[in-house]
Design an enzyme around this catalytic site. Structure first.
Site, mmCIF file in Angstrom:
data_model
loop_
_atom_site.group_PDB
_atom_site.id
_atom_site.type_symbol
_atom_site.label_atom_id
_atom_site.label_comp_id
_atom_site.label_asym_id
_atom_site.label_seq_id
_atom_site.Cartn_x
_atom_site.Cartn_y
_atom_site.Cartn_z
ATOM 1 C CD GLU A 1 2.524 -43.273 -7.131
ATOM 2 O OE1 GLU A 1 1.726 -44.151 -7.512
ATOM 3 O OE2 GLU A 1 2.177 -42.127 -6.815
ATOM 4 C CD GLU B 1 0.956 -42.854 -12.096
ATOM 5 O OE1 GLU B 1 1.893 -42.492 -12.848
ATOM 6 O OE2 GLU B 1 1.135 -43.513 -11.059
#
Ligand SMILES: CC/C=C/CC(=O)SCCNC(=O)CCNC(=O)[C@H](O)C(C)(C)COP(=O)(O)OP(=O)(O)OC[C@H]1O[C@@H](n2cnc3c(N)ncnc32)[C@H](O)[C@@H]1OP(=O)(O)O
Length: 719
Positions: free
Chosen positions: A103, A123
């Site tokens: 990210e 994740e």
């Protein structure tokens, strides 16, 4: 935590320094925020490069911090500020860019990746979603279908694939950081608006709803009852239907539903349990970090049945020369053809050439005299195995390690017939051995620390998750399986059907219920073992009353099924019926229904309605109860080891954490109370009697699973 340097007079180089994976801990986020502020405010700085120390960009958020309250600056505003800045920021990705690390790369205006780098948003495998804008930026950058696939699976991609998808701008074989600095200098003064991914419009397929529906169905099928992938789909939908400012709020709401969930805790526990399991320790003080494994260049496998073939493939594909031995020419030829086929298919799938030159096939044990290590994988028969070990002892050079793939026989008894008991160890692979990730390394009382270290390290080299266990019948996995399967068959006697029990277990999250799994594995193996141990067949002591053996409850239904030639999928009939021998489509069989009805009426058993809750409690609490006994007996060192064995060898649902973690989530007090209740109802089933360790843990206030070890005062560890 982040180093700030000025290079080439005008480039701010920010290096994340948080070994081993430069995780974005609160301290790192704090240091990054400061460094970015400095870079953006310093008029000498015209561009910024972000990289990670020791050839690793960033492994994402610091997962250990998830257990406590959020400290330090939150990541989203920090990332938004990097993207919105007026100076070009270039990510130099070496090693990994995962989770929050990916990210971070997505908010940089440009990305340079080393050709060996891997990127991904894992994740979902931790029970959460990419909540630092990942679900909003990735679809804008690469489109909905590709983003959905990466976010819902957590798959890592190579730098080359990232380039093709448009995630990175350049892949280099040189130092990514140096290339990024040059790139940054060239980017100065170029307009940045089109490089701010959050400002892009998500390319949206016309059939968005249909696509999301298909992916939802796939996810539900693959990961029954798992919440995170479904939340990921909803977050990606927001990226397609909302502006970034609203989408990021939706992402955060969805994250809030996941973050403190039991599933997230279980999956994060699994992540650390897997890493803990490799860290074996012996009571002598020898352990994973002070025992040197031997280098293994050549190995031999004895027996080319299903297990032996899988082990040959596992060894050869990591570059180890293998001599495969069979006792008859025909068996050798069949095994050889199958191994070659398996290796060729495997190589094709991985895009490499098959390492057939590493293989040798022979009928003679004499050919093994120079190998570094032998793995015996013959029929599960102690007398036969002893003969093999005696022969190996004569043939192999004195330093050769002798390993057995037995699934439950006494490793020390085998060591005892050799001239080198310290070099004997169990290497219990799971079928099919080239696919299944679990390896139980069975430490006999005389196995040396070097021998254990070598078996553990060889397992790792083959890509296995290796767990050191002690030597007792069935070791850890198969010892625990018995009470679990016993409960399932007792429930059949009492009124349940195979399909009802399987459905309850599959709804719990197992890929297959106990009866479908038994049909797949074959019912005849267990039957033969029960016959050999006098539990069924002609050797049964006539003094045994029906349905009792050695003073305990015994269910003969599995024997009756086998007596009808129903050995599972391979015969087309087992607990279920299949279209043909080898078929996989299991259908309930009225003949099994009849058999159960006749059995119950013969023994005057009044069938009763059995709830799914009772099925789960009796099967899984009996399983965990045996786990507590295994810990008491020193057969496993830690609950994490047991859980890893069940996750990787027995299909225990990962989002439940493994049998021991599951027991802790249910609450040890509740588990104890239910076991007491069931044991009272079935006093002739000793496996339902709560173990002393469980009682002790409850008396100590049910401490967290990670601290159970402190409460286990084993008299003598078997490790
Ligand atoms: C709001 C922002 C939210 C962001 C969400 C996230 O970012 S969640 C985290 C996403 N990242 C991951 O899931 C990556 C997890 N790590 C790995 O997959 C691997 O560790 C690796 C980075 C591919 C490296 O693999 P390798 O085999 O080389 O090493 P190990 O796996 O053995 O790891 C070494 C030690 O580092 C610890 N560790 C790894 N990653 C993290 C992490 N993200 N947070 C905390 N600790 C991490 C790991 O536990 C090992 O520790 P030991 O004590 O040495 O066992």
């Amino acid at each position: 935590m982040a180093r700030y340097e000025l290079v080439k007079r005008s480039v701010a180089l920010i290096t994340l320094t948080n070994p081993p994976v430069n995780a974005l801990s609160s301290a790192v986020r704090h240091a990054m925020a400061k460094s970015m502020e400095q870079a953006l405010n310093d008029p000498k700085v015209t561009a910024v490069v972000i990289c990670g120390e020791n050839g690793r960009f960033c492994g994402g958020a610091d997962i250990r911090e998830f257990a406590g309250p959020l400290r330090g600056p939150p990541l989203v505003p920090l990332l938004d500020a990097i993207e919105a800045g007026e100076k070009p920021v270039v990510a130099a990705i070496e090693g990994v860019a995962l989770g929050g690390g990916f990210e971070l790369a997505l908010v940089c205006h440009y990305c340079i990746a080393h050709f060996k780098a891997r990127l991904g948003l894992p994740e979902v495998t931790l029970g959460i979603l990419p909540a630092a804008g990942g679900t909003q930026r990735l679809p804008r950058l690469i489109g909905i279908p590709a983003a959905l696939e990466l976010i819902t699976t957590g798959r890592h991609i190579s730098a080359q694939e990232a380039l093709k998808l448009g995630i990175v701008d350049q892949v280099t074989e040189q130092n990514a950081c140096e290339v990024a600095v040059e790139f940054a200098l060239r980017a100065v003064a170029k307009p940045l608006s089109s490089r701010r991914v959050s400002m892009l419009t998500t390319p949206c397929p016309p059939d968005l709803d249909a696509l999301l529906e298909v992916v939802t169905m796939e996810v539900k099928k693959k990961a029954r009852g798992v919440m995170a992938p479904l939340a990921c789909i909803q977050a990606v939908r927001a990226a397609a239907t909302m502006p970034y400012s609203k989408g990021i709020k939706r992402e955060s709401e969805l994250m809030a539903t996941l973050f403190n969930s039991g599933q997230a805790r279980a999956l994060q526990y699994c992540f650390f349990a897997q890493r803990t399991a490799g860290k074996w320790t012996l009571p002598s003080g020898a352990q994973w970090n002070n025992s040197k494994p031997r280098e293994i260049r050549s190995a031999a496998i004895i027996g080319l049945g299903t297990m032996g073939r899988g082990i040959v493939v596992s060894l050869a594909r990591v570059g180890i020369s293998v001599i495969a031995v069979e006792s008859e020419k025909k068996l050798l030829e069949t095994g050889k053809q199958m191994v070659i086929g398996m290796l060729e298919r495997d190589a094709k799938r991985r895009g490499v050439s098959a390492s057939l030159n590493l293989l040798k096939f022979t009928l003679s044990l004499q050919d093994l005299k120079d190998v570094d290590l032998v793995i015996e994988a013959v029929f599960e028969d102690m007398a036969l195995k002893k003969r093999v070990f005696q022969e190996l002892s004569k043939v192999c050079r004195p330093a050769t390690l002798l390993c057995t793939n037995t699934s439950g026989l006494d490793v020390d008894a085998l060591a005892g017939v050799t001239d080198r008991p310290h070099l004997v160890v169990g290497m219990h692979f799971f079928s099919p051995a080239h696919v299944m990730k679990l390896l139980e390394v069975v430490c006999g009382p005389r196995s040396s620390s070097e021998t254990i270290a070598t078996a553990m390290s060889l397992g790792k080299r083959m890509g296995k998750v290796s767990v050191a266990v002690g030597n007792c019948p069935g070791f850890v996995g198969n010892r625990m399986l018995k009470p679990y399967m016993d409960q399932a068959t007792f429930l059949l006697e009492e009124g349940a059907t195979p399909e009802q029990i399987d459905k309850a277990l599959e709804d719990f999250g197992f890929a297959m219920g106990v009866f479908r799994m038994s049909d797949l594995a074959g019912l005849d193996v267990g039957w033969r073992i029960r016959k050999e141990s006098g539990l069924t067949g002609p050797d049964v002591d006539p003094k045994n009353p029906p349905r009792r053996r050695h003073g305990r409850r015994y269910c003969p239904i599995p024997d009756m099924v086998c007596e009808q030639g129903r050995f599972g999928q391979k015969t087309g009939r087992g607990w279920y019926m299949y279209d043909k021998p080898g078929g996989t489509n299991a259908k309930p069989d009225p003949l099994i229904q009849n058999l159960l009805e006749m059995y119950r009426s013969r023994y005057a058993i009044q069938p009763r309605n059995i709830s799914d809750q009772e099925i789960i409690e009796r099967c899984l609490f009996a399983l965990a109860n045996e786990g507590f006994r295994i810990l008491e007996d020193g057969i496993a060192a830690r609950p994490e080891d047991i859980d890893v064995i069940y996750l990787f060898g027995y299909g225990f649902p990962r989002h439940r954490g493994g049998p021991m973690f599951y027991a802790s989530m249910v609450g040890l007090e509740r588990v104890l109370e239910r076991l007491e209740h069931y044991h009272q109802a079935h006093p002739d089933v000793p496996h339902l009697e709560p173990s002393p360790l469980l009682k002790k843990l409850v008396a100590c206030g049910s401490p967290s699973v990670q601290t159970w070890r402190e409460h286990i005062k084993t008299m003598h560890s078997h490790l």
